[in-house]
Design a protein around this motif. Structure first.
Motif, PDB file in Angstrom:
ATOM      1  N   TYR A 223      -3.765  27.725  -4.239  1.00  0.00           N
ATOM      2  CA  TYR A 223      -5.015  27.589  -3.178  1.00  0.00           C
ATOM      3  C   TYR A 223      -6.245  27.910  -3.740  1.00  0.00           C
ATOM      4  O   TYR A 223      -7.197  27.332  -3.764  1.00  0.00           O
ATOM      5  CB  TYR A 223      -4.528  28.219  -1.756  1.00  0.00           C
ATOM      6  CG  TYR A 223      -3.607  27.553  -0.935  1.00  0.00           C
ATOM      7  CD1 TYR A 223      -2.539  26.699  -1.557  1.00  0.00           C
ATOM      8  CD2 TYR A 223      -3.295  28.074   0.265  1.00  0.00           C
ATOM      9  CE1 TYR A 223      -1.795  25.971  -0.660  1.00  0.00           C
ATOM     10  CE2 TYR A 223      -2.216  27.437   1.000  1.00  0.00           C
ATOM     11  CZ  TYR A 223      -1.523  26.545   0.610  1.00  0.00           C
ATOM     12  OH  TYR A 223      -0.603  25.916   1.134  1.00  0.00           O
TER      13      TYR A 223
ATOM     14  N   LEU B 215      -5.786  20.875   1.812  1.00  0.00           N
ATOM     15  CA  LEU B 215      -5.978  20.898   0.415  1.00  0.00           C
ATOM     16  C   LEU B 215      -5.350  19.579  -0.241  1.00  0.00           C
ATOM     17  O   LEU B 215      -5.941  18.580  -1.127  1.00  0.00           O
ATOM     18  CB  LEU B 215      -5.633  21.831  -0.296  1.00  0.00           C
ATOM     19  CG  LEU B 215      -6.320  23.338  -0.033  1.00  0.00           C
ATOM     20  CD1 LEU B 215      -5.539  24.534  -0.654  1.00  0.00           C
ATOM     21  CD2 LEU B 215      -7.781  23.207  -0.327  1.00  0.00           C
TER      22      LEU B 215
ATOM     23  N   GLU C 182      -8.370  23.940   6.646  1.00  0.00           N
ATOM     24  CA  GLU C 182      -8.123  24.801   5.670  1.00  0.00           C
ATOM     25  C   GLU C 182      -8.699  26.172   5.861  1.00  0.00           C
ATOM     26  O   GLU C 182      -7.841  27.263   5.849  1.00  0.00           O
ATOM     27  CB  GLU C 182      -8.979  24.481   4.359  1.00  0.00           C
ATOM     28  CG  GLU C 182      -8.327  25.305   3.147  1.00  0.00           C
ATOM     29  CD  GLU C 182      -9.120  26.254   2.786  1.00  0.00           C
ATOM     30  OE1 GLU C 182      -8.885  27.391   2.061  1.00  0.00           O
ATOM     31  OE2 GLU C 182     -10.385  26.325   3.496  1.00  0.00           O
TER      32      GLU C 182
END
Length: 426
Positions: free
Chosen positions: A259, A324, A343
């Motif tokens: 991430y 994402l 997100e």
């Protein structure tokens, strides 16, 4: 007749608003230490957010090299990572407020030297490397101490609202700080922006002095008698004794690479290079991420107690990963901004649940070591992840790399949810 029936609804709405407001005011009313800790770190966080915007400007003005900027960030992260195991031991043996005061004082000196060199026009890249490395080491000492003090101040009756209030405030500052830094460096100079950061450490130091009087320090008997090796063993033992803690740390050592690497390395590329969008669009998207995180904080702070926290925490992280993943195939600005908001919301839900469960499950006398091990697991492999993601994007393509690493993160989280200790954690 309609007016009479609508009146109770209006009263109910007002009562709900008052209840929500009282939840976030409670930490200030019920805890004398909380306002000092909250205000001091909020002010210093503002200064740090300004500096992180100005630092690339300084580097590019001296060298014009993106490679140098990468090495500068490595110079910050590596001492930070190396310091974490040592800082955990220090935090559990010595007064945590004194540790925070010392690091604030040293960071003030480091930032003041940087500001002075900028005003004098004599800053070299070599000196900048040294100053950034020292600053990173002090951050690596400060953060476990701050986490341990939060665990003491955020008592059970205010824990959810205190954590939520802290994160909401930090996200609000994260929205304000970059803009303030841009204004200072554009209309004044980088030196003035760095000077503001130095002054924030003075404010933080003053708040911590007041906080010290409210939190007496008592060294545990184990800290007095045990050696360094035994201290570290005890920290690992605390993690080993709770599957929720150690499994989550292991899983997120991978998830953070996926991430954070995408957010740091490839999302700016996605906007600027791949989609050829104006820089302000990326700025708006980042703001949407902060707004999503703030909403998550508001939602989480509404209740004193949440159930099925394992599913909620990992579900939030999975939602962040899905956002994402979808960014790799979303071509328009509106859709990307919405995904940024999702997100930010998802990863904040996870972060708040993780913070509160750490404060509940980890004994105070071992909190510094466990917090440092948590941070070590989160940060240690990030530099490698940044390099790998950047290299792979050049080899197979940026959007493909975004999809790949988002999918790896999601898969790791789903696998963790198959473990009963994670899925059933309440």
């Amino acid at each position: 007749m309609e007016a009479e029936t609508s009146r109770p609804n209006a009263d109910e709405v007002e009562q709900t608003k008052n209840k929500l407001l009282s939840q976030f005011i409670e930490p200030f009313l019920l805890s004398r230490p909380f306002p000092y800790l909250w205000l001091g770190q909020l002010i210093s966080f503002l200064g740090s957010s300004v500096t992180m915007v100005i630092l690339p400007v300084i580097v590019y003005s001296i060298t014009g090299s993106t490679t140098t900027m990468g090495f500068i960030m490595a110079a910050y992260m590596l001492p930070n990572i190396i310091m974490l195991p040592i800082s955990g031991w220090i935090v559990d043996r010595y007064n945590r407020i004194h540790v925070m005061l010392t690091t604030d004082l040293l960071r003030f000196v480091i930032i003041s030297v940087l500001a002075g060199l900028l005003f004098a026009g004599s800053l070299s890249v070599h000196v900048l490397f040294v100053l950034v490395a020292l600053y990173g080491a002090m951050d690596g000492l400060f953060q476990p101490a701050y986490a341990a003090v939060r665990a003491v101040v955020f008592t059970p009756e205010i824990r959810n609202s205190a954590n939520a209030m802290t994160q909401i405030s930090n996200q609000a500052v994260r929205l304000i700080g970059p803009s303030l830094g841009g204004i200072l460096v554009t209309f004044m100079s980088a030196g003035w922006g760095i000077s503001l950061d130095a002054l924030t450490y003075v404010a933080s130091f003053a708040c911590l002095l007041l906080l010290r009087k409210l939190i007496p320090f008592q060294r545990s008997q184990t800290a007095k008698s045990s050696g360094v090796g035994n201290d570290f063993t005890e920290g690992f033992a605390v993690l080993k004794g709770n599957a929720w803690l150690w499994i989550t740390i292991v899983v997120f050592s991978l998830v953070n690479i996926c991430y954070s690497g995408l957010v740091t390395v490839l999302l700016p590329w996605l906007f600027k290079i791949h989609l050829e969008m104006s820089p302000y669009v990326y700025g708006i998207a980042v703001t949407c991420s902060g707004a999503g995180a703030i909403i998550a904080g508001l939602v989480f702070g509404m209740k004193k107690q949440w159930h099925r926290r394992g599913i909620f925490a990992y579900g939030g992280a999975i939602a962040s990963g899905i956002a994402l993943l979808l960014m790799s195939i979303t071509p328009n600005a509106v859709g990307l901004c919405a995904l940024f908001a999702l997100e930010g919301f998802g990863i904040m839900i996870f972060g708040l649940i993780w913070e509160t469960t750490m404060q509940e499950l980890v004994p105070q006398e071992a909190f510094g070591r466990v917090a440092s091990l948590d941070m070590l697991g989160s940060f240690a492999l990030l530099p490698v992840g940044f390099v790998v993601i950047g290299w792979l994007a050049d080899v197979i393509g940026g959007t493909q790399t975004i999809a790949l690493f988002a999918s790896i993160g999601i898969l790791a989280l789903i696998c963790a949810l198959l473990v009963p200790a994670i899925r059933r954690f309440d």
